[in-house]
Scaffold this motif. Structure first.
Motif, PDB file in Angstrom:
ATOM      1  N   ALA A 146     -28.979  39.684 -64.487  1.00  0.00           N
ATOM      2  CA  ALA A 146     -29.125  41.100 -64.839  1.00  0.00           C
ATOM      3  C   ALA A 146     -28.517  41.357 -66.218  1.00  0.00           C
ATOM      4  O   ALA A 146     -29.097  42.087 -67.035  1.00  0.00           O
ATOM      5  CB  ALA A 146     -28.462  41.983 -63.786  1.00  0.00           C
TER       6      ALA A 146
ATOM      7  N   MET B 168     -30.918  46.542 -57.547  1.00  0.00           N
ATOM      8  CA  MET B 168     -31.030  45.922 -58.866  1.00  0.00           C
ATOM      9  C   MET B 168     -32.491  45.735 -59.264  1.00  0.00           C
ATOM     10  O   MET B 168     -32.804  45.743 -60.439  1.00  0.00           O
ATOM     11  CB  MET B 168     -30.285  44.589 -58.896  1.00  0.00           C
ATOM     12  CG  MET B 168     -28.776  44.774 -58.810  1.00  0.00           C
ATOM     13  SD  MET B 168     -27.884  43.239 -58.837  1.00  0.00           S
ATOM     14  CE  MET B 168     -28.079  42.814 -60.551  1.00  0.00           C
ATOM     15  N   LYS B 169     -33.367  45.584 -58.289  1.00  0.00           N
ATOM     16  CA  LYS B 169     -34.782  45.412 -58.580  1.00  0.00           C
ATOM     17  C   LYS B 169     -35.423  46.736 -58.974  1.00  0.00           C
ATOM     18  O   LYS B 169     -36.412  46.744 -59.677  1.00  0.00           O
ATOM     19  CB  LYS B 169     -35.515  44.833 -57.364  1.00  0.00           C
ATOM     20  CG  LYS B 169     -35.187  43.374 -57.120  1.00  0.00           C
ATOM     21  CD  LYS B 169     -35.915  42.861 -55.909  1.00  0.00           C
ATOM     22  CE  LYS B 169     -35.555  41.408 -55.640  1.00  0.00           C
ATOM     23  NZ  LYS B 169     -36.177  40.912 -54.408  1.00  0.00           N
ATOM     24  N   GLU B 170     -34.862  47.839 -58.510  1.00  0.00           N
ATOM     25  CA  GLU B 170     -35.427  49.156 -58.806  1.00  0.00           C
ATOM     26  C   GLU B 170     -34.973  49.636 -60.109  1.00  0.00           C
ATOM     27  O   GLU B 170     -34.821  49.684 -61.073  1.00  0.00           O
ATOM     28  CB  GLU B 170     -35.002  50.181 -57.760  1.00  0.00           C
ATOM     29  CG  GLU B 170     -35.565  49.829 -56.402  1.00  0.00           C
ATOM     30  CD  GLU B 170     -35.124  50.799 -55.298  1.00  0.00           C
ATOM     31  OE1 GLU B 170     -35.606  50.611 -54.199  1.00  0.00           O
ATOM     32  OE2 GLU B 170     -34.309  51.701 -55.532  1.00  0.00           O
TER      33      GLU B 170
ATOM     34  N   GLU C  25     -27.235  36.569 -59.755  1.00  0.00           N
ATOM     35  CA  GLU C  25     -28.031  37.771 -59.985  1.00  0.00           C
ATOM     36  C   GLU C  25     -27.362  38.697 -61.001  1.00  0.00           C
ATOM     37  O   GLU C  25     -28.045  39.298 -61.830  1.00  0.00           O
ATOM     38  CB  GLU C  25     -28.275  38.510 -58.673  1.00  0.00           C
ATOM     39  CG  GLU C  25     -29.270  37.800 -57.777  1.00  0.00           C
ATOM     40  CD  GLU C  25     -29.548  38.562 -56.503  1.00  0.00           C
ATOM     41  OE1 GLU C  25     -29.693  39.796 -56.576  1.00  0.00           O
ATOM     42  OE2 GLU C  25     -29.610  37.923 -55.443  1.00  0.00           O
TER      43      GLU C  25
ATOM     44  N   GLU D 263     -30.825  40.265 -68.895  1.00  0.00           N
ATOM     45  CA  GLU D 263     -31.887  41.246 -69.121  1.00  0.00           C
ATOM     46  C   GLU D 263     -31.381  42.453 -69.900  1.00  0.00           C
ATOM     47  O   GLU D 263     -32.052  42.933 -70.822  1.00  0.00           O
ATOM     48  CB  GLU D 263     -32.482  41.689 -67.785  1.00  0.00           C
ATOM     49  CG  GLU D 263     -33.252  40.595 -67.070  1.00  0.00           C
ATOM     50  CD  GLU D 263     -33.666  40.982 -65.658  1.00  0.00           C
ATOM     51  OE1 GLU D 263     -33.619  42.188 -65.325  1.00  0.00           O
ATOM     52  OE2 GLU D 263     -34.033  40.087 -64.884  1.00  0.00           O
TER      53      GLU D 263
ATOM     54  N   GLU E 261     -29.270  43.852 -53.875  1.00  0.00           N
ATOM     55  CA  GLU E 261     -30.395  43.163 -54.483  1.00  0.00           C
ATOM     56  C   GLU E 261     -31.572  44.120 -54.670  1.00  0.00           C
ATOM     57  O   GLU E 261     -32.204  44.153 -55.728  1.00  0.00           O
ATOM     58  CB  GLU E 261     -30.806  41.973 -53.616  1.00  0.00           C
ATOM     59  CG  GLU E 261     -31.944  41.167 -54.186  1.00  0.00           C
ATOM     60  CD  GLU E 261     -32.247  39.951 -53.322  1.00  0.00           C
ATOM     61  OE1 GLU E 261     -31.344  39.412 -52.677  1.00  0.00           O
ATOM     62  OE2 GLU E 261     -33.410  39.557 -53.283  1.00  0.00           O
ATOM     63  N   GLN E 262     -31.844  44.935 -53.648  1.00  0.00           N
ATOM     64  CA  GLN E 262     -32.939  45.902 -53.718  1.00  0.00           C
ATOM     65  C   GLN E 262     -32.675  46.920 -54.819  1.00  0.00           C
ATOM     66  O   GLN E 262     -33.570  47.279 -55.578  1.00  0.00           O
ATOM     67  CB  GLN E 262     -33.107  46.610 -52.375  1.00  0.00           C
ATOM     68  CG  GLN E 262     -34.242  47.597 -52.351  1.00  0.00           C
ATOM     69  CD  GLN E 262     -35.596  46.933 -52.569  1.00  0.00           C
ATOM     70  OE1 GLN E 262     -35.816  45.809 -52.199  1.00  0.00           O
ATOM     71  NE2 GLN E 262     -36.507  47.639 -53.208  1.00  0.00           N
TER      72      GLN E 262
END
Length: 113
Positions: A13, A111-113, A9, A16, A108-109
């Motif tokens: 990241a 990084m998604k935000e 992850e 990205e 994880e949460q």
């Protein structure tokens, strides 16, 4: 000793982030050029010239972003990404894999935000 965070992850990241920085590069280069041109404005007071040079320096500092990305990638333990990929494949096949703890889920949460 296995790591508890997902190297995969982090790597994804950074992919990205690198892509976004690459997309921004042409715009930042244009901004740098325009700020450089502004330093040549006739009768520009020194305090304005200094501020423009500081702006140019700040824009050029974006190269450190790329250096930071490389540093993050180099800090990922060797083989950790592949281990995470294999664990992910096992999970998708319904096999037992590495258990994520509450911190990993929170991270994880975030990084998604």
């Amino acid at each position: 000793m296995p790591i508890k965070w997902s190297a995969l992850e982090v790597s994804e990241a950074m992919d990205e982030v690198e892509e976004l920085v690459s997309k921004a590069d042409p715009f930042l280069a244009a901004a740098e050029a325009r700020a450089g041109k502004a330093t040549g404005i006739r009768n520009l007071p020194q305090y304005m010239s200094q501020r423009l040079h500081r702006l140019i320096f700040t824009i050029q500092y974006r190269q450190n972003i790329k250096t930071s990305i490389v540093g993050i990638r180099e800090s990922i333990p060797e083989g950790a990404i592949e281990t995470d990929r294999q664990a992910k494949r096992q999970q998708s096949l319904g096999l037992d894999a590495v258990q994520h703890n509450e911190f990993a889920e929170w991270l994880e949460q975030q990084m998604k935000e």
